[in-house]
Design a protein around this motif. Structure first.
Motif, PDB file in Angstrom:
ATOM      1  N   PRO A   1       3.819   5.243 -12.562  1.00 41.34           N
ATOM      2  CA  PRO A   1       3.359   3.670 -12.428  1.00 41.34           C
ATOM      3  C   PRO A   1       4.497   2.797 -12.929  1.00 41.34           C
ATOM      4  CG  PRO A   1       1.452   4.804 -13.362  1.00 41.34           C
ATOM      5  CD  PRO A   1       2.508   5.712 -13.473  1.00 41.34           C
ATOM      6  N   GLN A   2       5.214   3.024 -13.893  1.00 36.83           N
ATOM      7  CA  GLN A   2       5.873   2.168 -14.585  1.00 36.83           C
ATOM      8  C   GLN A   2       7.503   2.041 -13.592  1.00 36.83           C
ATOM      9  OE1 GLN A   2       5.338   4.732 -16.163  1.00 36.83           O
ATOM     10  NE2 GLN A   2       6.886   5.908 -17.206  1.00 36.83           N
ATOM     11  N   ASN A   3       7.522   2.953 -12.525  1.00 35.92           N
ATOM     12  CA  ASN A   3       8.757   3.119 -11.604  1.00 35.92           C
ATOM     13  C   ASN A   3       8.376   2.216 -10.158  1.00 35.92           C
ATOM     14  OD1 ASN A   3      10.216   4.203 -13.646  1.00 35.92           O
ATOM     15  ND2 ASN A   3       9.857   6.228 -12.570  1.00 35.92           N
ATOM     16  N   ILE A   4       7.189   1.790 -10.010  1.00 36.07           N
ATOM     17  CA  ILE A   4       6.721   1.334  -8.792  1.00 36.07           C
ATOM     18  C   ILE A   4       7.471   0.105  -8.750  1.00 36.07           C
ATOM     19  CG2 ILE A   4       4.894   0.224  -7.472  1.00 36.07           C
ATOM     20  CD1 ILE A   4       3.040   2.230  -8.754  1.00 36.07           C
ATOM     21  N   GLN A   5       7.694  -0.588  -9.821  1.00 34.37           N
ATOM     22  CA  GLN A   5       8.496  -1.981  -9.820  1.00 34.37           C
ATOM     23  C   GLN A   5       9.728  -1.941  -9.254  1.00 34.37           C
ATOM     24  OE1 GLN A   5       6.946  -4.732  -9.938  1.00 34.37           O
ATOM     25  NE2 GLN A   5       8.896  -5.945  -9.760  1.00 34.37           N
ATOM     26  N   LYS A   6      10.469  -0.522  -9.725  1.00 35.21           N
ATOM     27  CA  LYS A   6      11.859  -0.287  -9.335  1.00 35.21           C
ATOM     28  C   LYS A   6      12.124  -0.156  -7.903  1.00 35.21           C
ATOM     29  CE  LYS A   6      13.070   1.978 -13.843  1.00 35.21           C
ATOM     30  NZ  LYS A   6      13.889   0.837 -14.278  1.00 35.21           N
ATOM     31  N   LEU A   7      10.995   0.438  -7.221  1.00 38.60           N
ATOM     32  CA  LEU A   7      11.083   0.582  -5.768  1.00 38.60           C
ATOM     33  C   LEU A   7      11.166  -0.947  -5.139  1.00 38.60           C
ATOM     34  CD1 LEU A   7       8.310   3.197  -5.113  1.00 38.60           C
ATOM     35  CD2 LEU A   7      10.786   3.714  -4.944  1.00 38.60           C
ATOM     36  N   LYS A   8      10.297  -1.714  -5.394  1.00 34.71           N
ATOM     37  CA  LYS A   8      10.241  -3.085  -5.124  1.00 34.71           C
ATOM     38  C   LYS A   8      11.545  -3.708  -5.272  1.00 34.71           C
ATOM     39  CE  LYS A   8       5.222  -3.802  -5.465  1.00 34.71           C
ATOM     40  NZ  LYS A   8       4.386  -4.594  -6.012  1.00 34.71           N
ATOM     41  N   GLN A   9      12.200  -3.298  -6.487  1.00 39.08           N
ATOM     42  CA  GLN A   9      13.710  -3.987  -6.867  1.00 39.08           C
ATOM     43  C   GLN A   9      14.680  -3.328  -5.911  1.00 39.08           C
ATOM     44  OE1 GLN A   9      13.733  -3.044 -11.430  1.00 39.08           O
ATOM     45  NE2 GLN A   9      15.226  -4.194 -10.918  1.00 39.08           N
ATOM     46  N   LEU A  10      14.391  -2.248  -5.584  1.00 33.72           N
ATOM     47  CA  LEU A  10      15.592  -1.542  -4.559  1.00 33.72           C
ATOM     48  C   LEU A  10      15.609  -2.338  -3.077  1.00 33.72           C
ATOM     49  CD1 LEU A  10      17.471   0.561  -3.826  1.00 33.72           C
ATOM     50  CD2 LEU A  10      15.453   2.145  -3.442  1.00 33.72           C
TER      51      LEU A  10
ATOM     52  N   GLY B   1      18.560   0.585 -12.821  1.00 34.10           N
ATOM     53  CA  GLY B   1      18.180   1.246 -14.419  1.00 34.10           C
ATOM     54  C   GLY B   1      17.621   2.770 -13.925  1.00 34.10           C
ATOM     55  N   ILE B   2      18.197   3.317 -12.873  1.00 31.87           N
ATOM     56  CA  ILE B   2      17.898   4.758 -12.690  1.00 31.87           C
ATOM     57  C   ILE B   2      19.166   5.610 -12.366  1.00 31.87           C
ATOM     58  CG2 ILE B   2      15.546   4.332 -11.903  1.00 31.87           C
ATOM     59  CD1 ILE B   2      16.417   4.484  -9.096  1.00 31.87           C
ATOM     60  N   ASN B   3      19.077   7.017 -12.504  1.00 29.33           N
ATOM     61  CA  ASN B   3      20.305   7.701 -11.992  1.00 29.33           C
ATOM     62  C   ASN B   3      20.694   7.723 -10.689  1.00 29.33           C
ATOM     63  OD1 ASN B   3      19.013  10.191 -11.161  1.00 29.33           O
ATOM     64  ND2 ASN B   3      18.462  10.567 -13.609  1.00 29.33           N
ATOM     65  N   ARG B   4      21.929   8.226 -10.246  1.00 29.09           N
ATOM     66  CA  ARG B   4      21.762   8.281  -8.850  1.00 29.09           C
ATOM     67  C   ARG B   4      20.988   9.220  -8.122  1.00 29.09           C
ATOM     68  NH1 ARG B   4      27.418   7.062  -7.175  1.00 29.09           N
ATOM     69  NH2 ARG B   4      27.270   8.951  -5.647  1.00 29.09           N
TER      70      ARG B   4
ATOM     71  N   TYR C   1      26.944  -1.908   5.305  1.00 31.08           N
ATOM     72  CA  TYR C   1      28.119  -1.217   5.343  1.00 31.08           C
ATOM     73  C   TYR C   1      28.605  -1.479   3.549  1.00 31.08           C
ATOM     74  CZ  TYR C   1      29.852  -5.706   6.550  1.00 31.08           C
ATOM     75  OH  TYR C   1      30.116  -7.064   6.428  1.00 31.08           O
ATOM     76  N   GLU C   2      27.938  -2.081   2.979  1.00 33.79           N
ATOM     77  CA  GLU C   2      28.415  -2.508   1.442  1.00 33.79           C
ATOM     78  C   GLU C   2      27.566  -1.542   0.642  1.00 33.79           C
ATOM     79  OE1 GLU C   2      27.995  -6.582   1.380  1.00 33.79           O
ATOM     80  OE2 GLU C   2      30.052  -7.146   2.323  1.00 33.79           O
ATOM     81  N   LEU C   3      27.020  -0.673   1.073  1.00 41.46           N
ATOM     82  CA  LEU C   3      25.985   0.109   0.230  1.00 41.46           C
ATOM     83  C   LEU C   3      26.854   0.714  -0.861  1.00 41.46           C
ATOM     84  CD1 LEU C   3      22.905   1.113  -0.196  1.00 41.46           C
ATOM     85  CD2 LEU C   3      23.601   3.152   1.370  1.00 41.46           C
ATOM     86  N   ASN C   4      26.625   0.406  -2.041  1.00 39.83           N
ATOM     87  CA  ASN C   4      27.178   1.195  -3.223  1.00 39.83           C
ATOM     88  C   ASN C   4      26.053   1.627  -4.128  1.00 39.83           C
ATOM     89  OD1 ASN C   4      28.838   1.399  -5.721  1.00 39.83           O
ATOM     90  ND2 ASN C   4      29.893   0.097  -5.132  1.00 39.83           N
ATOM     91  N   ILE C   5      26.024   2.941  -4.024  1.00 39.16           N
ATOM     92  CA  ILE C   5      25.010   3.716  -4.887  1.00 39.16           C
ATOM     93  C   ILE C   5      25.150   3.603  -6.277  1.00 39.16           C
ATOM     94  CG2 ILE C   5      24.278   6.076  -5.359  1.00 39.16           C
ATOM     95  CD1 ILE C   5      23.320   5.187  -2.745  1.00 39.16           C
ATOM     96  N   THR C   6      26.492   3.441  -6.867  1.00 36.51           N
ATOM     97  CA  THR C   6      26.347   3.288  -8.397  1.00 36.51           C
ATOM     98  C   THR C   6      26.090   1.860  -8.912  1.00 36.51           C
ATOM     99  OG1 THR C   6      28.631   5.085  -8.148  1.00 36.51           O
ATOM    100  CG2 THR C   6      28.325   3.533 -10.198  1.00 36.51           C
ATOM    101  N   ASN C   7      26.511   1.036  -7.980  1.00 37.32           N
ATOM    102  CA  ASN C   7      26.090  -0.259  -8.537  1.00 37.32           C
ATOM    103  C   ASN C   7      24.469  -0.438  -8.326  1.00 37.32           C
ATOM    104  OD1 ASN C   7      28.649  -1.028  -8.987  1.00 37.32           O
ATOM    105  ND2 ASN C   7      28.926  -2.236  -7.129  1.00 37.32           N
ATOM    106  N   LEU C   8      23.891   0.170  -7.415  1.00 35.32           N
ATOM    107  CA  LEU C   8      22.640  -0.032  -7.062  1.00 35.32           C
ATOM    108  C   LEU C   8      21.747   0.619  -8.434  1.00 35.32           C
ATOM    109  CD1 LEU C   8      21.715   0.566  -3.475  1.00 35.32           C
ATOM    110  CD2 LEU C   8      21.161  -1.441  -4.715  1.00 35.32           C
TER     111      LEU C   8
ATOM    112  N   THR D   1       0.838  -1.234  -0.058  1.00 29.91           N
ATOM    113  CA  THR D   1      -0.102   0.193   0.027  1.00 29.91           C
ATOM    114  C   THR D   1       0.887   1.382  -0.057  1.00 29.91           C
ATOM    115  OG1 THR D   1      -1.576  -1.092   1.155  1.00 29.91           O
ATOM    116  CG2 THR D   1      -2.009   1.192   1.156  1.00 29.91           C
ATOM    117  N   VAL D   2       1.814   1.254   0.770  1.00 27.24           N
ATOM    118  CA  VAL D   2       2.754   2.530   0.693  1.00 27.24           C
ATOM    119  C   VAL D   2       3.439   2.535  -0.561  1.00 27.24           C
ATOM    120  CG1 VAL D   2       5.052   3.180   1.661  1.00 27.24           C
ATOM    121  CG2 VAL D   2       3.269   2.075   3.294  1.00 27.24           C
ATOM    122  N   ILE D   3       3.788   1.459  -1.180  1.00 30.23           N
ATOM    123  CA  ILE D   3       4.760   1.714  -2.412  1.00 30.23           C
ATOM    124  C   ILE D   3       3.830   1.876  -3.714  1.00 30.23           C
ATOM    125  CG2 ILE D   3       6.050   0.298  -4.143  1.00 30.23           C
ATOM    126  CD1 ILE D   3       7.371  -1.255  -1.850  1.00 30.23           C
TER     127      ILE D   3
END
Length: 396
Positions: free
Chosen positions: A234-243, A265-268, A253-260, A220-222
Motif C-alpha cells: 500500500p505504501q508504494n501506491i503513491q510512488k505509482l502516482k508519482q511516476l 525513491g525506488i531501485n531501477r 525521448y528524454e526518458l532517464n531511468i536513473t533520474n526517475l 481504480t487501476v492503481i
C-alpha cells in the motif's frame, strides 16, 4: 442463488440495450466456445457482451450475465454456478470483471472441458488476464480492445457512420479518402475535443463528469487492480502516482531511468516493473526497439501516457509533439505492431517508417528510408507520402 442471478441478469439486459456497436463487436467470432474480451475500464466491454446476449434469439433462461465481483456469487465457485446453470438448460454464460476472481483460469478450464456451455468473459484492463493467458491459450480466444477511435467518436458525436480503413488503404489512397471525409465534415472542428475528452464512451453519457470518471478509472487501476494482482505494498501506491506525474513533465525521448528512480525513491528494477504494470494497466504506452523484445527490464526508448485524454487530465501542460505521437501510437497499436526505428519516430509492421510533426514537417530525416512517410498535424488533406495526422483515427 441461480434464481437471484437470473433476476439481476434480466434486469441488466433490459436496462442496458445500447444500439451503437463498437468496432470490436464486429471482429469477435461469437461461434467460439470460450471468448475473452480484454481492455481498460470504460471502453465498452460490458456493453458489447450485453449487446450480444440481447441479440440471441433464445429463451431468457438459457443466457446468464453476472459480474465476478458480485456479492451474490461471493460464496460459491464459478464452476458451481456454471454447472448449476448448465443443468438448468443454460447455453450462454457471460462473466464480467473476471480478473477479480482468484484462480479464475482454473475454473474456466474446467467449465470449458466438462460443461456444454459457451462462455464469454471480460476483464477491466488486461492485467490479470494477460498474466494468466498461458493457462488459457489453448482454449480461449482473446480479444484486446481500445478506447474510441476518432472515427467512432465522430459517429457518436454526429450520429452518422464512417468507413474504417486498413493502414495499406490509407497509405495508398489517403488523398481521396481524406477528400471524401472532408466533404462531409471538418475534422478540426472536433479533433481537439476528441484529444481532450473523446477516448472513453462514457463521455457521451455525461460530458460534464467525464474528467471525474476518468480519474476514477485510473485510481481504480492503481489503488485496486495493480496492488492485488502484483502484490504491491500500500505504501508504494503513491510512488505509482508519482511516476505518472513525472512522465507528464518529461518528453518521451528524454526518458532517464536513473533520474526517475532517484526522484521516486525506488531501485531501477522496481521502476522497470512499475512501468510494466502501468503499461499492462493501459495507463502507459511504452515504445521499444524491435531488437529489445518484451523483456520488462529493458529500457523503453519512449514512454507515453496511454492516450491524450490522460495527458489533458493529469498533466499541468502538454507538449504538442508528445500529443501528436501519443495519438498516432494509440491509433496504430490497436491492430499493428509498433516499434522504435533507427531513423524516424515509429516503425509499423516491420515495414513502414513514420515521422510525426506539424504541417511544415519535412522529409529530411527519413529521405533515404524506403516506405517512409511524414504524418503532419494541421493539414486536412495530404499529398504523396505526406498524410494528415487526424486520418489515422479511421484505422478502426
Amino acid at each position: 442463488m441461480l434464481e437471484k442471478l437470473f433476476a439481476k441478469s434480466s434486469q441488466i439486459l433490459k436496462l442496458q440495450n445500447y444500439s451503437y456497436k463498437r468496432y470490436f463487436y464486429h471482429t469477435i467470432n461469437f461461434e467460439d466456445k470460450l471468448i475473452g474480451i480484454l481492455g481498460s475500464r470504460g471502453v465498452g466491454k460490458t456493453t458489447v457482451i450485453i449487446q450480444y446476449l440481447n441479440s440471441l434469439e433464445i429463451p431468457k433462461n438459457k443466457k446468464l450475465y453476472f459480474s465476478a465481483d458480485s456479492i451474490i456469487t461471493s460464496s460459491t465457485s464459478l464452476y458451481d454456478i456454471a454447472d448449476e446453470f448448465s443443468k438448468a438448460g443454460g447455453k450462454v454464460l457471460a462473466i464480467d470483471e473476471i480478473h477479480k476472481y482468484k484462480d479464475f483460469e482454473k475454473e474456466l478450464k474446467e467449465i470449458y472441458d466438462f460443461l456444454d456451455l459457451k462462455v464469454i468473459f471480460s476483464g477491466s484492463s488486461a492485467l490479470q488476464l494477460e498474466h494468466k493467458k498461458a493457462d488459457l491459450s489453448r482454449r480461449a480466444v482473446l480479444y484486446r480492445v481500445k478506447g474510441l477511435s476518432f472515427r467512432e467518436f465522430l459517429e457518436l458525436k454526429l450520429d452518422t457512420t464512417f468507413k474504417s480503413y486498413t493502414l495499406e488503404e490509407l497509405l495508398k489512397n489517403h488523398t481521396d479518402i481524406a477528400d471524401d471525409i472532408v466533404s462531409k465534415i471538418k475534422p478540426f472542428e472536433y479533433f481537439k475535443e476528441y484529444l481532450q475528452y473523446g477516448y472513453f464512451p462514457y463521455y457521451f453519457e455525461n460530458n460534464e463528469t467525464y474528467s471525474i470518471k476518468l480519474e476514477e478509472t485510473v485510481n481504480t487501476v492503481i489503488e485496486s487492480d495493480l496492488p492485488i494482482i502484483f502484490n504491491i505494498e500500500p505504501q508504494n501506491i503513491q510512488k505509482l502516482k508519482q511516476l505518472i506525474n513525472l512522465i507528464c513533465s518529461s518528453k518521451p525521448y528524454e526518458l532517464n531511468i536513473t533520474n526517475l528512480s532517484k526522484k521516486i525513491g525506488i531501485n531501477r528494477n522496481t521502476l522497470y516493473q512499475y512501468i510494466h504494470y502501468l503499461t499492462m494497466g493501459n495507463i502507459f504506452s511504452s515504445l521499444k526497439a524491435k531488437t529489445k523484445g518484451d523483456n520488462i527490464f529493458s529500457k523503453p526508448q519512449k514512454l507515453y501516457l496511454n492516450n491524450p485524454n490522460l495527458s489533458f487530465s493529469y498533466c499541468q501542460s502538454n507538449d504538442i509533439g508528445t500529443l501528436r505521437e501519443q495519438y498516432f501510437l494509440n491509433m496504430l497499436s490497436a491492430n499493428y505492431e509498433v516499434s522504435y526505428p533507427k531513423v524516424g519516430d515509429f516503425e509499423v509492421a516491420e515495414k513502414y517508417t513514420f515521422e510525426i510533426g506539424g504541417k511544415n514537417k519535412s522529409f529530411e530525416q527519413i529521405k533515404d528510408i524506403q516506405n517512409s512517410y511524414v504524418v503532419a498535424d494541421d493539414i486536412e488533406i495530404g499529398f504523396k507520402n505526406k498524410l494528415p495526422l487526424w486520418l489515422f483515427g479511421f484505422l478502426y
